[in-house]
Design a protein around this motif. Structure first.
Motif, PDB file in Angstrom:
ATOM      1  N   GLY A 231       1.140  -6.145   6.000  1.00 36.38           N
ATOM      2  CA  GLY A 231       2.454  -5.874   6.573  1.00 36.38           C
ATOM      3  C   GLY A 231       3.129  -7.121   7.083  1.00 36.38           C
ATOM      4  N   GLU A 232       2.335  -7.994   7.705  1.00 39.38           N
ATOM      5  CA  GLU A 232       2.891  -9.243   8.234  1.00 39.38           C
ATOM      6  C   GLU A 232       3.334 -10.182   7.122  1.00 39.38           C
ATOM      7  N   ARG A 233       2.523 -10.311   6.099  1.00 36.36           N
ATOM      8  CA  ARG A 233       2.818 -11.259   5.015  1.00 36.36           C
ATOM      9  C   ARG A 233       3.830 -10.718   4.012  1.00 36.36           C
ATOM     10  N   CYS A 234       3.855  -9.397   3.852  1.00 38.57           N
ATOM     11  CA  CYS A 234       4.726  -8.794   2.835  1.00 38.57           C
ATOM     12  C   CYS A 234       5.930  -8.085   3.441  1.00 38.57           C
ATOM     13  N   ASN A 235       6.077  -8.174   4.764  1.00 38.96           N
ATOM     14  CA  ASN A 235       7.176  -7.503   5.445  1.00 38.96           C
ATOM     15  C   ASN A 235       7.182  -6.013   5.090  1.00 38.96           C
ATOM     16  N   THR A 236       6.002  -5.400   5.204  1.00 35.89           N
ATOM     17  CA  THR A 236       5.818  -3.993   4.858  1.00 35.89           C
ATOM     18  C   THR A 236       5.789  -3.161   6.127  1.00 35.89           C
ATOM     19  N   ASN A 237       6.553  -2.082   6.139  1.00 37.08           N
ATOM     20  CA  ASN A 237       6.572  -1.173   7.284  1.00 37.08           C
ATOM     21  C   ASN A 237       5.797   0.091   6.957  1.00 37.08           C
ATOM     22  N   GLY A 238       5.494   0.859   7.976  1.00 39.90           N
ATOM     23  CA  GLY A 238       4.810   2.126   7.776  1.00 39.90           C
ATOM     24  C   GLY A 238       3.304   1.968   7.860  1.00 39.90           C
ATOM     25  N   SER A 239       2.632   3.105   7.854  1.00 36.51           N
ATOM     26  CA  SER A 239       1.173   3.101   7.988  1.00 36.51           C
ATOM     27  C   SER A 239       0.507   2.915   6.631  1.00 36.51           C
ATOM     28  N   TRP A 240      -0.737   2.460   6.671  1.00 38.53           N
ATOM     29  CA  TRP A 240      -1.475   2.312   5.418  1.00 38.53           C
ATOM     30  C   TRP A 240      -1.724   3.677   4.793  1.00 38.53           C
ATOM     31  N   GLU A 241      -1.889   4.708   5.629  1.00 36.97           N
ATOM     32  CA  GLU A 241      -2.135   6.048   5.103  1.00 36.97           C
ATOM     33  C   GLU A 241      -0.953   6.523   4.256  1.00 36.97           C
ATOM     34  N   ASP A 242       0.273   6.321   4.782  1.00 30.08           N
ATOM     35  CA  ASP A 242       1.465   6.745   4.043  1.00 30.08           C
ATOM     36  C   ASP A 242       1.597   5.983   2.727  1.00 30.08           C
ATOM     37  N   ALA A 243       1.411   4.667   2.780  1.00 28.46           N
ATOM     38  CA  ALA A 243       1.551   3.841   1.574  1.00 28.46           C
ATOM     39  C   ALA A 243       0.493   4.207   0.537  1.00 28.46           C
ATOM     40  N   PHE A 244      -0.738   4.393   0.990  1.00 31.36           N
ATOM     41  CA  PHE A 244      -1.838   4.719   0.086  1.00 31.36           C
ATOM     42  C   PHE A 244      -1.640   6.105  -0.528  1.00 31.36           C
ATOM     43  N   ASN A 245      -1.241   7.084   0.287  1.00 29.65           N
ATOM     44  CA  ASN A 245      -1.002   8.432  -0.234  1.00 29.65           C
ATOM     45  C   ASN A 245       0.159   8.454  -1.223  1.00 29.65           C
ATOM     46  N   TYR A 246       1.195   7.659  -0.957  1.00 25.41           N
ATOM     47  CA  TYR A 246       2.320   7.565  -1.883  1.00 25.41           C
ATOM     48  C   TYR A 246       1.864   6.983  -3.213  1.00 25.41           C
ATOM     49  N   TRP A 247       1.022   5.957  -3.157  1.00 29.19           N
ATOM     50  CA  TRP A 247       0.477   5.340  -4.369  1.00 29.19           C
ATOM     51  C   TRP A 247      -0.341   6.362  -5.160  1.00 29.19           C
ATOM     52  N   ILE A 248      -1.148   7.157  -4.467  1.00 28.29           N
ATOM     53  CA  ILE A 248      -1.965   8.181  -5.130  1.00 28.29           C
ATOM     54  C   ILE A 248      -1.064   9.223  -5.799  1.00 28.29           C
ATOM     55  N   GLU A 249      -0.034   9.667  -5.084  1.00 28.98           N
ATOM     56  CA  GLU A 249       0.896  10.669  -5.630  1.00 28.98           C
ATOM     57  C   GLU A 249       1.580  10.154  -6.896  1.00 28.98           C
ATOM     58  N   ARG A 250       1.995   8.897  -6.879  1.00 23.60           N
ATOM     59  CA  ARG A 250       2.684   8.315  -8.029  1.00 23.60           C
ATOM     60  C   ARG A 250       1.762   8.202  -9.241  1.00 23.60           C
ATOM     61  N   ARG A 251       0.450   8.088  -8.989  1.00 29.58           N
ATOM     62  CA  ARG A 251      -0.509   7.950 -10.078  1.00 29.58           C
ATOM     63  C   ARG A 251      -0.971   9.294 -10.627  1.00 29.58           C
ATOM     64  N   SER A 252      -0.697  10.366  -9.910  1.00 24.22           N
ATOM     65  CA  SER A 252      -1.173  11.677 -10.360  1.00 24.22           C
ATOM     66  C   SER A 252      -0.467  12.072 -11.647  1.00 24.22           C
ATOM     67  N   PRO A 253      -1.170  12.787 -12.539  1.00 24.94           N
ATOM     68  CA  PRO A 253      -0.590  13.156 -13.842  1.00 24.94           C
ATOM     69  C   PRO A 253       0.715  13.932 -13.724  1.00 24.94           C
ATOM     70  N   SER A 254       0.876  14.740 -12.676  1.00 23.23           N
ATOM     71  CA  SER A 254       2.080  15.545 -12.536  1.00 23.23           C
ATOM     72  C   SER A 254       3.316  14.709 -12.224  1.00 23.23           C
ATOM     73  N   SER A 255       3.091  13.478 -11.675  1.00 22.05           N
ATOM     74  CA  SER A 255       4.247  12.649 -11.310  1.00 22.05           C
ATOM     75  C   SER A 255       4.865  11.966 -12.532  1.00 22.05           C
ATOM     76  N   GLY A 256       4.113  11.846 -13.623  1.00 20.69           N
ATOM     77  CA  GLY A 256       4.637  11.209 -14.824  1.00 20.69           C
ATOM     78  C   GLY A 256       4.582   9.704 -14.779  1.00 20.69           C
ATOM     79  N   GLU A 257       4.121   9.106 -13.672  1.00 18.55           N
ATOM     80  CA  GLU A 257       4.041   7.645 -13.562  1.00 18.55           C
ATOM     81  C   GLU A 257       2.589   7.231 -13.571  1.00 18.55           C
ATOM     82  N   LYS A 258       2.365   5.956 -13.890  1.00 18.13           N
ATOM     83  CA  LYS A 258       1.027   5.356 -13.823  1.00 18.13           C
ATOM     84  C   LYS A 258       1.111   4.035 -13.136  1.00 18.13           C
TER      85      LYS A 258
END
Length: 198
Positions: free
Chosen positions: A171-198
């Protein structure tokens, strides 16, 4: 740093989980490769020689400037998407699988029969607590599923601490806001087959 530099996920079997030394070694190696060296991994994303080498830049030590400088958004996103989150996912998969193994019946437990014999002997034992107040205390040996459940619980706590620390640096080096849980869960959701993204 590429995804290939992270630790490969092991093949998940009950034997892997019950070999607690191997399980701990996998987690330790994965953490040391990515999270324990997060500052070095972030520094490796910098490309300081974009405009050419300046000899005067070697006259002063610039550790603080290097550690505090913001990283390019593309480099940060690539690191998170291709290195950090896959490493976390791999460890989560292992811990989730081993937690499932720990809560499943274990008919192949090599100590099952000897524990049952010990318990039966203890139940047959006549206890006179007046003569020996400690004789009624019986501590059965822990089943390997109980031991594994304790290990998984402890490692999940460690994982929370490590991810929080790593995310603070990211967060400090990349100017990233929010919790790691939110970012990680968002990444997982985007990778799920139903999302259409990889």
């Amino acid at each position: 740093m590429s995804k290939s530099s992270s630790v490969n996920s092991p093949s998940l079997t009950p034997q892997f989980c019950f070999n607690e030394r191997v399980l701990r070694d996998f987690l330790r190696l994965s953490r040391s490769t990515i999270d324990d060296s997060i500052t070095q991994n972030m520094n490796a994303l910098l490309t300081p020689a974009r405009v050419g080498f300046n000899p005067s830049s070697t006259g002063v030590r610039q550790f603080d400037a290097l550690n505090k400088s913001r990283l390019p958004v593309e480099a940060c996103d690539s690191f998170k998407q291709n290195v950090l989150f896959p490493s976390w996912q791999s460890r989560s998969d292992v811990l989730n699988y081993c937690a499932m193994v720990a809560t499943s019946p274990d008919p192949e437990d090599p100590d099952l029969v000897s524990r049952q014999v010990e318990t039966a002997k203890e139940q047959e034992c006549v206890v006179n607590e007046r003569l020996d107040p400690y004789s009624s205390r019986y501590f059965p040996r822990e089943a390997r599923t109980e031991s594994l459940a304790n290990l998984v619980r402890n490692e999940r706590s460690v994982e929370q601490i490590i991810r929080s620390r790593s995310w603070g640096i990211v967060g400090e080096r990349c100017n990233t806001n929010g919790s790691w849980e939110d970012a990680f869960n968002y990444w997982i959701e985007r990778r799920s087959p139903s999302s259409g993204e990889k």
